[in-house]
Design a protein around this motif. Structure first.
Motif, PDB file in Angstrom:
ATOM      1  N   VAL A 118       0.948  -1.122  -0.081  1.00 49.24           N
ATOM      2  CA  VAL A 118       0.084  -0.029   0.040  1.00 49.24           C
ATOM      3  C   VAL A 118       0.915   1.272   0.034  1.00 49.24           C
ATOM      4  N   GLN A 119       0.313   2.419  -0.261  1.00 48.75           N
ATOM      5  CA  GLN A 119       0.881   3.708  -0.268  1.00 48.75           C
ATOM      6  C   GLN A 119       1.027   4.352   0.925  1.00 48.75           C
ATOM      7  N   VAL A 120       2.331   4.860   1.347  1.00 47.70           N
ATOM      8  CA  VAL A 120       2.578   5.637   2.471  1.00 47.70           C
ATOM      9  C   VAL A 120       1.420   6.696   2.604  1.00 47.70           C
ATOM     10  N   GLY A 121       0.903   6.994   3.625  1.00 47.15           N
ATOM     11  CA  GLY A 121       0.057   8.260   3.790  1.00 47.15           C
ATOM     12  C   GLY A 121      -1.386   7.788   3.516  1.00 47.15           C
ATOM     13  N   SER A 122      -1.741   6.622   2.887  1.00 46.46           N
ATOM     14  CA  SER A 122      -3.097   6.232   2.548  1.00 46.46           C
ATOM     15  C   SER A 122      -3.868   5.698   3.790  1.00 46.46           C
ATOM     16  N   ALA A 123      -5.237   5.454   3.457  1.00 42.86           N
ATOM     17  CA  ALA A 123      -6.087   5.104   4.398  1.00 42.86           C
ATOM     18  C   ALA A 123      -5.715   3.580   4.696  1.00 42.86           C
ATOM     19  N   GLU A 124      -5.172   2.918   3.710  1.00 44.40           N
ATOM     20  CA  GLU A 124      -4.972   1.485   3.811  1.00 44.40           C
ATOM     21  C   GLU A 124      -3.707   1.614   4.677  1.00 44.40           C
ATOM     22  N   ALA A 125      -2.765   2.260   4.606  1.00 45.21           N
ATOM     23  CA  ALA A 125      -1.560   2.242   5.353  1.00 45.21           C
ATOM     24  C   ALA A 125      -1.998   2.619   6.982  1.00 45.21           C
ATOM     25  N   ASP A 126      -2.895   3.451   7.175  1.00 44.64           N
ATOM     26  CA  ASP A 126      -3.066   3.773   8.627  1.00 44.64           C
ATOM     27  C   ASP A 126      -3.916   2.671   9.190  1.00 44.64           C
ATOM     28  N   ARG A 127      -4.601   1.924   8.354  1.00 38.74           N
ATOM     29  CA  ARG A 127      -5.320   0.795   9.118  1.00 38.74           C
ATOM     30  C   ARG A 127      -4.311  -0.116   9.334  1.00 38.74           C
ATOM     31  N   ALA A 128      -3.419  -0.100   8.533  1.00 40.92           N
ATOM     32  CA  ALA A 128      -2.575  -1.580   8.566  1.00 40.92           C
ATOM     33  C   ALA A 128      -1.729  -1.042  10.135  1.00 40.92           C
ATOM     34  N   VAL A 129      -1.182   0.092  10.190  1.00 35.88           N
ATOM     35  CA  VAL A 129      -0.658   0.353  11.471  1.00 35.88           C
ATOM     36  C   VAL A 129      -1.240   0.371  12.696  1.00 35.88           C
ATOM     37  N   ALA A 130      -2.519   0.682  12.466  1.00 35.81           N
ATOM     38  CA  ALA A 130      -3.515   0.376  13.567  1.00 35.81           C
ATOM     39  C   ALA A 130      -3.736  -0.962  14.269  1.00 35.81           C
ATOM     40  N   GLN A 131      -3.676  -1.968  13.126  1.00 31.67           N
ATOM     41  CA  GLN A 131      -3.720  -3.126  13.464  1.00 31.67           C
ATOM     42  C   GLN A 131      -2.458  -3.717  13.821  1.00 31.67           C
ATOM     43  N   ALA A 132      -1.330  -3.354  13.545  1.00 32.66           N
ATOM     44  CA  ALA A 132       0.041  -3.972  13.609  1.00 32.66           C
ATOM     45  C   ALA A 132       0.560  -4.204  14.981  1.00 32.66           C
ATOM     46  N   GLY A 133       0.999  -5.552  15.318  1.00 32.66           N
ATOM     47  CA  GLY A 133       1.431  -5.788  16.338  1.00 32.66           C
ATOM     48  C   GLY A 133       3.094  -5.498  16.459  1.00 32.66           C
ATOM     49  N   ILE A 134       3.556  -5.315  15.366  1.00 34.53           N
ATOM     50  CA  ILE A 134       5.109  -5.065  15.095  1.00 34.53           C
ATOM     51  C   ILE A 134       5.042  -4.134  13.670  1.00 34.53           C
ATOM     52  N   VAL A 135       5.851  -3.093  13.784  1.00 35.77           N
ATOM     53  CA  VAL A 135       6.127  -2.083  12.517  1.00 35.77           C
ATOM     54  C   VAL A 135       7.461  -2.047  12.328  1.00 35.77           C
ATOM     55  N   HIS A 136       7.823  -2.363  11.130  1.00 37.44           N
ATOM     56  CA  HIS A 136       9.484  -2.083  10.840  1.00 37.44           C
ATOM     57  C   HIS A 136       9.639  -1.024  10.027  1.00 37.44           C
ATOM     58  N   CYS A 137      10.672  -0.139  10.246  1.00 41.33           N
ATOM     59  CA  CYS A 137      10.885   0.958   9.419  1.00 41.33           C
ATOM     60  C   CYS A 137      12.172   1.142   8.658  1.00 41.33           C
ATOM     61  N   ALA A 138      12.340   0.624   7.755  1.00 40.49           N
ATOM     62  CA  ALA A 138      13.583   0.518   7.046  1.00 40.49           C
ATOM     63  C   ALA A 138      13.722   1.407   5.667  1.00 40.49           C
ATOM     64  N   THR A 139      13.643   2.696   5.971  1.00 35.04           N
ATOM     65  CA  THR A 139      13.511   3.944   4.729  1.00 35.04           C
ATOM     66  C   THR A 139      14.688   4.526   4.738  1.00 35.04           C
ATOM     67  N   SER A 140      14.540   5.335   3.613  1.00 32.15           N
ATOM     68  CA  SER A 140      15.480   6.633   3.596  1.00 32.15           C
ATOM     69  C   SER A 140      14.723   7.938   4.213  1.00 32.15           C
ATOM     70  N   ALA A 141      13.702   7.798   4.686  1.00 32.14           N
ATOM     71  CA  ALA A 141      12.868   8.993   5.164  1.00 32.14           C
ATOM     72  C   ALA A 141      13.704   9.874   6.183  1.00 32.14           C
ATOM     73  N   ARG A 142      13.734  11.188   6.256  1.00 34.66           N
ATOM     74  CA  ARG A 142      14.245  11.967   7.294  1.00 34.66           C
ATOM     75  C   ARG A 142      12.959  12.580   8.121  1.00 34.66           C
ATOM     76  N   GLU A 143      11.830  12.241   7.997  1.00 35.75           N
ATOM     77  CA  GLU A 143      10.715  12.705   8.786  1.00 35.75           C
ATOM     78  C   GLU A 143       9.865  11.579   8.990  1.00 35.75           C
ATOM     79  N   PRO A 144       9.360  11.503  10.232  1.00 34.17           N
ATOM     80  CA  PRO A 144       8.165  10.263  10.441  1.00 34.17           C
ATOM     81  C   PRO A 144       7.356   9.750   9.260  1.00 34.17           C
ATOM     82  N   VAL A 145       7.242   8.461   9.201  1.00 31.19           N
ATOM     83  CA  VAL A 145       6.734   7.926   8.051  1.00 31.19           C
ATOM     84  C   VAL A 145       5.265   7.489   8.434  1.00 31.19           C
ATOM     85  N   PHE A 146       4.924   7.840   9.785  1.00 34.76           N
ATOM     86  CA  PHE A 146       3.374   7.229  10.272  1.00 34.76           C
ATOM     87  C   PHE A 146       3.032   8.134  11.390  1.00 34.76           C
ATOM     88  N   ASP A 147       2.006   8.322  11.687  1.00 36.89           N
ATOM     89  CA  ASP A 147       1.270   9.211  13.005  1.00 36.89           C
ATOM     90  C   ASP A 147       1.307   8.158  14.161  1.00 36.89           C
TER      91      ASP A 147
END
Length: 315
Positions: A183-212
């Motif tokens: 799914v695309q970052v910032g999408s409603a699908e991404a938000d739902r996945a984060v809200a459901q997640a037991g574990i979230v891995h962040c492995a990006t080149s981002a310099r600012e937070p990738v989720f709320d």
């Protein structure tokens, strides 16, 4: 020096089971390895890039990872980052083996992450929803290492990759026995996945937070490995403020972990509350009672321990 120096290519390094790499790291810490004595990485500028040198010593082994970073390699059809690991006997300093450095890094980085959170991850036996931000090798390997660590204890209920462009992402259709959603970052699908997640891995080149982080469950585990710069982060200061924060060691975290440094600067986190890998290695399985955040910047001793485990498994 031996007559024949062993070379372990990427396939040979990858034969070490991820959970065995996790166990090797934990065992080394329980045996008294002190990460605070680890030599910091050294950057050596070159005409067309850099060397990164990471030497370490522990027990019967010493070694150095030599990584090259060549920004122009895309024009030559080659990876930007390449490298080797040189393993030596700690007493005689005779070379023991040369290992593929990129596969070693791909193996040890998620192993370190899971060594940091395994005691909380295994405290629950319910099906596990996994989210990974990023489309690179570390995002994939963090998912597969998680699945290997929980194998026989927790079922993987779902795997969701969150990326900038789902149509261009080259990701497997299935991991850990389940279909992967992309799914695309910032999408409603991404938000739902984060809200459901037991574990979230962040492995990006981002310099600012990738989720709320307000989306996260109170028992969620978050791992961030995408940067080692004090002014770059993948999670917000609110998560760091409400979480149990685990790092490899205090000094590297306060020097390089932007997620932690920026939370301290924002006044949401007290550095005295940092928990280290050495601390958690001695812990039994138990619930954290709040979100857990593990931040890794990479240390030389980790490569050495996993390289030695690869050699032992190859015998």
């Amino acid at each position: 020096m031996t007559d024949t120096l062993s070379y372990l290519d990427a396939a040979a390094v990858a034969r070490l089971r991820p959970r065995d790499a996790v166990n090797a790291l934990v065992a080394s810490l329980r045996d008294g390895l002190d990460p605070s004595t680890s030599t910091p990485r050294t950057f050596v500028p070159l005409t067309h890039g850099d060397y990164i040198l990471m030497p370490a010593e522990h027990g019967a082994d010493t070694g150095v990872k030599i990584v090259t970073v060549a920004p122009g390699n895309r024009e030559h059809g080659l990876p930007r980052i390449q490298g080797l690991y040189l393993l030596f006997d700690a007493v005689t300093l005779a070379p023991r083996a040369v290992l593929d450095g990129i596969e070693l890094t791909a193996l040890r980085t998620p192993a370190v992450s899971l060594a940091g959170v395994r005691q909380h991850l295994l405290a629950d036996t319910s099906p596990l929803h996994v989210v990974a931000f990023g489309a690179g090798i570390q995002a994939i390997r963090h998912v597969t290492t998680t699945a290997d660590v929980v194998d026989g204890i927790r079922e993987i209920a779902s795997v969701t990759f969150v990326v900038r462009d789902p149509e261009r992402a080259d990701l497997p259709a299935e991991l850990a026995g389940v279909a992967c959603d992309v799914v695309q970052v910032g999408s409603a699908e991404a938000d739902r996945a984060v809200a459901q997640a037991g574990i979230v891995h962040c492995a990006t080149s981002a310099r600012e937070p990738v989720f709320d982080s307000a989306l996260l469950r109170d028992d969620a585990i978050v791992i961030a490995v995408g940067s080692h710069d004090p002014d770059a982060r993948e999670v917000d200061e609110k998560l760091v403020g409400r979480a149990r924060v685990i790092v490899e060691d205090r000094d590297p975290a306060l020097r390089e972990a932007g997620d932690v440094v920026m939370a301290i600067e924002a006044g949401t986190f007290d550095p005295d509350d940092l928990v280290t890998l050495a601390d958690v290695a001695a812990e039994d399985v138990h619930p954290a009672g709040r979100p857990v955040f593990f931040k890794s910047v990479g240390m030389a001793w980790e490569d050495l321990v996993v390289a030695a485990a690869v050699m032992d498994a190859d015998r």
